[in-house]
Design an enzyme around this catalytic site. Structure first.
Site, mmCIF file in Angstrom:
data_model
loop_
_atom_site.group_PDB
_atom_site.id
_atom_site.type_symbol
_atom_site.label_atom_id
_atom_site.label_comp_id
_atom_site.label_asym_id
_atom_site.label_seq_id
_atom_site.Cartn_x
_atom_site.Cartn_y
_atom_site.Cartn_z
ATOM 1 N N SER A 10 15.986 -11.843 144.114
ATOM 2 C CA SER A 10 17.185 -11.584 143.311
ATOM 3 C C SER A 10 16.974 -11.305 141.837
ATOM 4 O O SER A 10 17.890 -10.854 141.165
ATOM 5 C CB SER A 10 18.157 -12.755 143.441
ATOM 6 O OG SER A 10 18.904 -12.582 144.606
ATOM 7 N N SER A 15 20.536 -10.484 143.881
ATOM 8 C CA SER A 15 21.848 -10.939 143.485
ATOM 9 C C SER A 15 22.074 -10.992 141.972
ATOM 10 O O SER A 15 23.218 -11.070 141.539
ATOM 11 C CB SER A 15 22.093 -12.329 144.076
ATOM 12 O OG SER A 15 21.200 -13.277 143.531
ATOM 13 N N LYS A 53 23.118 -15.843 134.148
ATOM 14 C CA LYS A 53 23.688 -15.624 135.482
ATOM 15 C C LYS A 53 24.666 -16.741 135.833
ATOM 16 O O LYS A 53 24.416 -17.912 135.511
ATOM 17 C CB LYS A 53 22.539 -15.594 136.506
ATOM 18 C CG LYS A 53 22.966 -15.307 137.936
ATOM 19 C CD LYS A 53 21.745 -15.244 138.863
ATOM 20 C CE LYS A 53 22.128 -14.884 140.281
ATOM 21 N NZ LYS A 53 20.955 -14.781 141.180
HETATM 22 N N1 GLN Z 1 18.835 -10.771 148.874
HETATM 23 C C1 GLN Z 1 18.339 -12.045 149.298
HETATM 24 C C2 GLN Z 1 19.437 -12.821 149.969
HETATM 25 O O1 GLN Z 1 20.464 -12.276 150.145
HETATM 26 C C3 GLN Z 1 17.769 -12.782 148.146
HETATM 27 C C4 GLN Z 1 18.780 -13.443 147.302
HETATM 28 C C5 GLN Z 1 18.201 -14.206 146.155
HETATM 29 O O2 GLN Z 1 17.028 -14.075 145.827
HETATM 30 N N2 GLN Z 1 19.030 -15.069 145.593
HETATM 31 O O3 GLN Z 1 19.296 -13.929 150.313
#
Ligand code: GLN
Length: 482
Positions: free
Chosen positions: A173, A149, A74
């Site tokens: 994410s 994400s 990532k």
């Molecule tokens: N969707 C969540 C956010 O927008 C989690 C993101 C993540 O785990 N990096 O913060």
């Protein structure tokens, strides 16, 4: 068996030649990535060079636990010398001066990095649409999001652009995109895996974890990256276990599994997912598990608490992107302040700006006690509720998300709807406990559904073992739309 374990066998036995494999592999990767936008960069040249070396010295391959296996990383995690952008314009041109501990460990164990995976900007999002470099498409339905994400990592695994990937999980994410793309993803205990060399979003919640075809493949990756690291003071000196063995030998017989009732309240989850989960419970029972009701009473406050804590920490962490030390800098400016303001205005996308403003507000004098302190208080309640639940049961079982993969564009202009996608995942990060998302079926539109096991701190062996046992009892076939 997942593709990681299978390929490992193939390389070791000599049935599959490494260079030959990679030549074929990259021609597929290029074509598929055009459609999906999962990888922002493909490391074809470097990977082929390493592949050739492996073929020249066959003996090393056998000694390395991840010898020659193609892994995607990532775009939040450093690989020495490679670009590292957090999918943000503000970091364009920035190259990592050193590798993260996790990538260093993977490389030492023989992994070959095949690409840098797209993600939401600074990992903020649930659909991989908040990226400066175009959304990732779901390989199971190209008009749908891959989840976020870590959507690029999930899509890369699902579409076979790698056999495993690293993601980061601050509020879901790793697990949400895993569920949307029909793969398995593990969010380890806070402190299980070093964060050194990963870009910080919300430091008290962030964890790096593996994403792959199944629990056993994830175990191979976790085995390499887990464990104390002197470069990350929050990584804990807790002994790692044999995760691979756990996946092979774990039985669900007699395992007590709790269903937190707050996760199953009417109107919360899509009826198709609900129906599917009922049939999953039958599978678990057939395997000998004992199903019980459980309760995490503060679950309904999870989203509010998470978006206070996460934005507050993000506002502080992202203060360092000032146009002076990293990446982009505007060319025309009147003063130092102007340089910083302009660089940040041009460099950050709108979701990142929204969070910096929310977080700065929550931390400002007069509001700190009303918001931030209260959020921390509820967070500690959630933590103790999880620990209490684990006095009665071994694991908790829940859905990963209230819906299957939604359409690209569907929620992007409605942040609140987007934030609600994380309703079943964020509390786990707030509590610091580990959880795994794994595929448990399809909905009527052929989209994958994810189930989630949650375990007590540092019980990753049990977590992976239970998911592996489920996957054995009810094997999953991904249906690609490629
Ligand atoms: N969707 C969540 C956010 O927008 C989690 C993101 C993540 O785990 N990096 O913060």
């Amino acid at each position: 068996m997942g593709r990681l374990a299978t390929l490992k066998e193939g390389f070791r036995s000599g049935k599959i030649g490494v260079t030959e494999y990679y030549k074929d592999f990259f021609s597929r990767v290029r074509v598929r990535n055009e459609k999906l936008n999962a990888l922002l960069e493909i490391f074809e040249k470097d990977a082929l060079e390493r592949a050739v070396k492996f073929d020249q010295s066959k003996s090393t391959l056998g000694n390395l636990p991840l010898g020659a296996l193609p892994i995607a990383i990532k775009d939040m995690i450093s690989i020495r010398g490679q670009e590292l952008n957090a999918s943000s314009k503000i970091l364009k041109g920035y190259r990592a001066p050193r590798s993260a501990t996790v990538t260093e460990r993977l490389e030492k164990d023989g992994a070959i990095f095949v690409g840098r995976a797209n993600c939401d900007e600074f990992a903020m999002g649930s659909s991989n649409e908040n990226t400066s470099f175009g959304p990732v498409k779901n390989p199971c339905a190209l008009d749908r999001t891959a989840g976020g994400s870590s959507g690029g990592s999930a899509a890369a695994v699902a579409a076979e652009l790698c056999v495993g990937a690293l993601g980061t999980d601050t509020g879901g994410s790793i697990r949400l995109p895993a569920a949307f793309c029909g793969i398995t993803g593990l969010k380890p205990t806070y402190g299980r895996v070093s964060r050194s060399g990963a870009i910080a979003f919300a430091s008290s919640l962030d964890q790096i974890g593996p994403m792959a075809d199944d629990a056993l493949d994830c175990a191979h990756i976790l085995q390499s990256i887990a464990g104390r690291d002197p470069r990350d003071a929050t990584s804990m000196p807790v002994k790692t276990e044999n995760y691979i063995e756990a996946c092979k030998s774990f039985s669900l017989k007699g395992v007590k599994i709790g269903l937190p009732k707050e996760y199953f309240q009417k109107g919360g989850v899509d009826p198709e997912i609900e129906k599917n989960l009922q049939s999953n419970l039958k599978v678990l029972e057939k395997e000998g598990a004992i199903i019980r009701e459980a309760s995490i009473p503060h679950t309904p406050y999870g989203i509010a608490v998470y978006y206070l804590v996460a934005t507050a920490e993000a506002a502080s962490n992202l203060a360092r992107y000032d146009g002076i030390r990293y990446g982009k800098r505007v060319e025309q400016f009147k003063s130092l302040k102007d340089l910083i303001m302009q660089t940040r205005s041009e460099g950050f996308g709108s979701e990142v700006k929204r969070r910096i403003m929310l977080g700065t507000f929550a931390l400002s004098s007069g509001y700190y006690d009303a918001y931030y302190s209260k959020a921390q208080f509820v967070r500690s309640k959630l933590q103790s509720e999880f620990l209490n639940a684990f006095k009665e049961v071994d694991l908790l079982f829940t859905p990963v998300a209230p819906s299957t993969a939604f359409k690209i564009g569907e929620k992007v202009n409605d942040p609140l709807q987007m934030y609600l996608s994380d309703i079943y995942t964020v509390s786990i990060n707030l509590a610091g406990v580990p959880a795994i998302a794994f595929p448990v079926g399809h909905d009527s539109q052929n989209l994958p559904i994810g189930g989630q096991f949650i375990a007590p701190p540092f019980a990753e062996a049990k977590l992976l073992g239970a998911a592996a046992a489920f996957e054995r009892a009810q094997p999953f076939q991904r249906r690609l739309a490629l």
